[in-house]
Design a protein around this motif. Structure first.
Motif, mmCIF file in Angstrom:
data_model
loop_
_atom_site.group_PDB
_atom_site.id
_atom_site.type_symbol
_atom_site.label_atom_id
_atom_site.label_comp_id
_atom_site.label_asym_id
_atom_site.label_seq_id
_atom_site.Cartn_x
_atom_site.Cartn_y
_atom_site.Cartn_z
ATOM 1 N N HIS A 1 0.834 -1.204 0.000
ATOM 2 C CA HIS A 1 0.000 0.000 0.000
ATOM 3 C C HIS A 1 0.871 1.257 0.000
ATOM 4 O O HIS A 1 0.551 2.243 -0.682
ATOM 5 N N ASN B 1 2.347 1.859 -3.396
ATOM 6 C CA ASN B 1 1.339 2.443 -4.294
ATOM 7 C C ASN B 1 0.804 3.786 -3.792
ATOM 8 O O ASN B 1 -0.091 4.363 -4.426
ATOM 9 N N LYS B 2 1.320 4.230 -2.645
ATOM 10 C CA LYS B 2 0.888 5.486 -2.015
ATOM 11 C C LYS B 2 -0.624 5.514 -1.748
ATOM 12 O O LYS B 2 -1.288 6.538 -1.880
ATOM 13 N N ASP B 3 -1.134 4.362 -1.333
ATOM 14 C CA ASP B 3 -2.556 4.255 -0.986
ATOM 15 C C ASP B 3 -2.672 4.356 0.538
ATOM 16 O O ASP B 3 -2.733 3.357 1.252
ATOM 17 N N TRP B 4 -2.701 5.588 1.028
ATOM 18 C CA TRP B 4 -2.657 5.830 2.477
ATOM 19 C C TRP B 4 -3.919 5.350 3.194
ATOM 20 O O TRP B 4 -3.867 4.929 4.343
ATOM 21 N N ASP B 5 -5.058 5.392 2.521
ATOM 22 C CA ASP B 5 -6.300 4.966 3.162
ATOM 23 C C ASP B 5 -6.289 3.464 3.449
ATOM 24 O O ASP B 5 -6.680 3.023 4.537
ATOM 25 N N LYS B 6 -5.841 2.685 2.470
ATOM 26 C CA LYS B 6 -5.742 1.239 2.692
ATOM 27 C C LYS B 6 -4.739 0.928 3.796
ATOM 28 O O LYS B 6 -4.965 0.045 4.636
ATOM 29 N N GLN C 1 -2.674 10.646 7.747
ATOM 30 C CA GLN C 1 -3.749 10.191 6.865
ATOM 31 C C GLN C 1 -4.183 8.772 7.212
ATOM 32 O O GLN C 1 -5.341 8.409 7.007
ATOM 33 N N GLU D 1 -9.550 -5.870 1.576
ATOM 34 C CA GLU D 1 -8.488 -5.246 0.774
ATOM 35 C C GLU D 1 -7.156 -5.976 0.861
ATOM 36 O O GLU D 1 -6.251 -5.713 0.063
ATOM 37 N N ASN D 2 -7.027 -6.899 1.812
ATOM 38 C CA ASN D 2 -5.758 -7.609 2.014
ATOM 39 C C ASN D 2 -6.007 -9.113 1.988
ATOM 40 O O ASN D 2 -6.055 -9.765 3.039
#
Length: 451
Positions: free
Chosen positions: A83, A86-91, A216, A232-233
């Protein structure tokens, strides 16, 4: 808002491991000095008998925290690294808060187990009845001081430098507390109360630091989104159960022998074993530090590098750790008795016979530092669990055969288990690396279902 990454990093994976280990070693070096100082105060003010009581209570708390502590930092690093890549801070935030919730559940379960263990079986360990209530509350404090989830967040962000400052609170706080207690009247209860309060303070500061580094992600609102985090995981539940089982087995191997010595031989023998164990852990601290650095970097290489670099990293770290293990054993052989006498006094000199086999066990831990991260990163965590189960069988056999010798017999049982674990996990890790390089295993693919 992106996570804060204002530290210059090395370009190579090994360089980043050494950089992170240097940060940790600096903090732990300071911690080791403080630790030896407050350990000397403990042993000399409490004496062998009361230090034995302190050791048994502390060892019981460690066993409970390992049993109820779900090692969620491994989950955050294993799944959160992708995550972050991919810079997906919410996940990343939902995953971190899921792990934080699991920590709280583990602490609650642990308190129930503490009540059963302390009030139901304290007599087996010959624990002074006056220490029973103190032991229970100390175990509860230790359980709620677990900082596994925020630790994983910080390690996944590769901010080992920041972790050093927070983790310095424990050794420095304990040293200050030990000096105050020494001056105002030492007792087992006062030392335990101080230790618990300092651990809880560290936990609070760890969460604050995780929030500042990644605001975040570390949000209260993410606690209610745990179902989304599971979706998500993929495979996270299976990975969590496998790593939890492995950490429980590891806890049994680390704390079980102390409790066996206390119940089989006596409280004084437990105190002697505890000091030797503490010293061997201090000598082999590099193993813990390398594990933290290697685990995070292997997870990072898993998602960003080729198989050849993955294998090279494992070989390099194993060689460095193996040489460090040899140094640990040599120090224990040639300076162990003097170190024990310097810390605990003449009453603890006989612990040299315990220290050497424990140092040998620690050297195996050092030499195998890259094995488990490799198995976890390649989706073969179940193999590390199998290796630990084999080691537990070896430990049980060793205790059965050697405990009549006394505390040193328990230490040799630990050394036997360490050797068996090294061989078993080593064979599995190297075979896995060969399959990765041959393209037979795709790095990062989760385990197949157990059974």
């Amino acid at each position: 808002m992106p996570a804060k990454r204002d530290r210059q990093e090395s370009a190579s994976p090994l360089g980043r491991i050494l950089q992170n280990t240097a940060w940790l070693l600096g903090g732990k070096g300071f911690g080791a000095i403080c630790g030896l100082a407050y350990l000397a105060i403990l042993t000399r003010t409490l004496g062998l008998k009361d230090f034995g009581h302190f050791s048994l209570i502390f060892g019981t708390a460690q066993a409970l925290t390992s049993l109820a502590g779900f090692q969620t930092w491994r989950v955050v690093v294993r799944y959160g690294t992708e995550h972050l890549h991919n810079k997906d801070w919410d996940k990343f935030g939902r995953l971190g808060m899921l792990c934080g919730m699991l920590d709280a559940v583990g602490a609650t379960i642990g308190c129930v187990l503490a009540a059963i263990m302390i009030y139901g079986f304290a007599h087996i360990l010959e624990l002074n009845p006056g220490y029973v209530d103190v032991a229970f509350w100390f175990c509860c404090g230790s359980l709620w001081a677990l900082v596994s989830a925020p630790t994983g967040i910080v390690r996944a962000l590769n901010r080992f430098d920041m972790a050093v400052y927070v983790e310095a609170i424990v050794p420095s706080g304990r040293l200050v507390a030990a000096l105050v207690i020494w001056a105002t009247g030492p007792s087992v209860g006062r030392f335990l109360a101080a230790w618990a309060a300092i651990d809880i303070l560290e936990a609070i500061l760890y969460w604050i630091m995780a929030r500042r580094l990644c605001p975040q992600a570390v949000r209260v609102s993410n606690f209610s989104k745990w179902r989304m985090a599971l979706e998500e995981n993929p495979g996270v539940t299976r990975f969590f159960l496998i790593t939890y089982a492995g950490s429980t087995i590891d806890a049994a191997m680390k704390n079980g022998p102390l409790l066996v010595v206390g119940g089989w031989v006596g409280t004084r023998a437990a105190g002697l074993y505890r000091l030797a164990s503490q010293l061997s852990q201090a000598l082999s601290k590099l193993s813990t530090l390398l594990t933290r650095s290697v685990y995070a970097e292997v997870a990072r290489v898993r998602v960003a590098s080729k198989a050849a670099e993955f294998r090279k990293l494992a070989l390099q770290t194993s060689l460095i750790a193996g040489l460090a293990g040899v140094v640990v054993v040599l120090i224990a052989i040639f300076a162990g008795e003097q170190l024990l006498a310097m810390i605990g006094g003449e009453a603890f000199e006989s612990g040299a016979g315990i220290l050497v086999p424990l140092a040998i066990a620690a050297s195996f831990d050092l030499a195998s530092v890259a094995f488990e991260p490799v198995l976890h990163a390649t989706g073969r965590a179940r193999l590390s669990l199998v290796a630990r189960l084999i080691a537990v069988v070896a430990l049980g056999f060793g205790l059965w055969q050697f405990i009549p010798i006394g505390p040193s017999g328990a230490a040799w049982a630990v050394a036997l288990a360490g050797a068996v674990s090294y061989v078993a996990m080593g064979v599995m890790a190297w075979r896995t690396l060969e399959k990765v390089e041959a393209g037979q295993i795709a790095v990062g693919i989760d385990d197949e279902p157990l059974g």
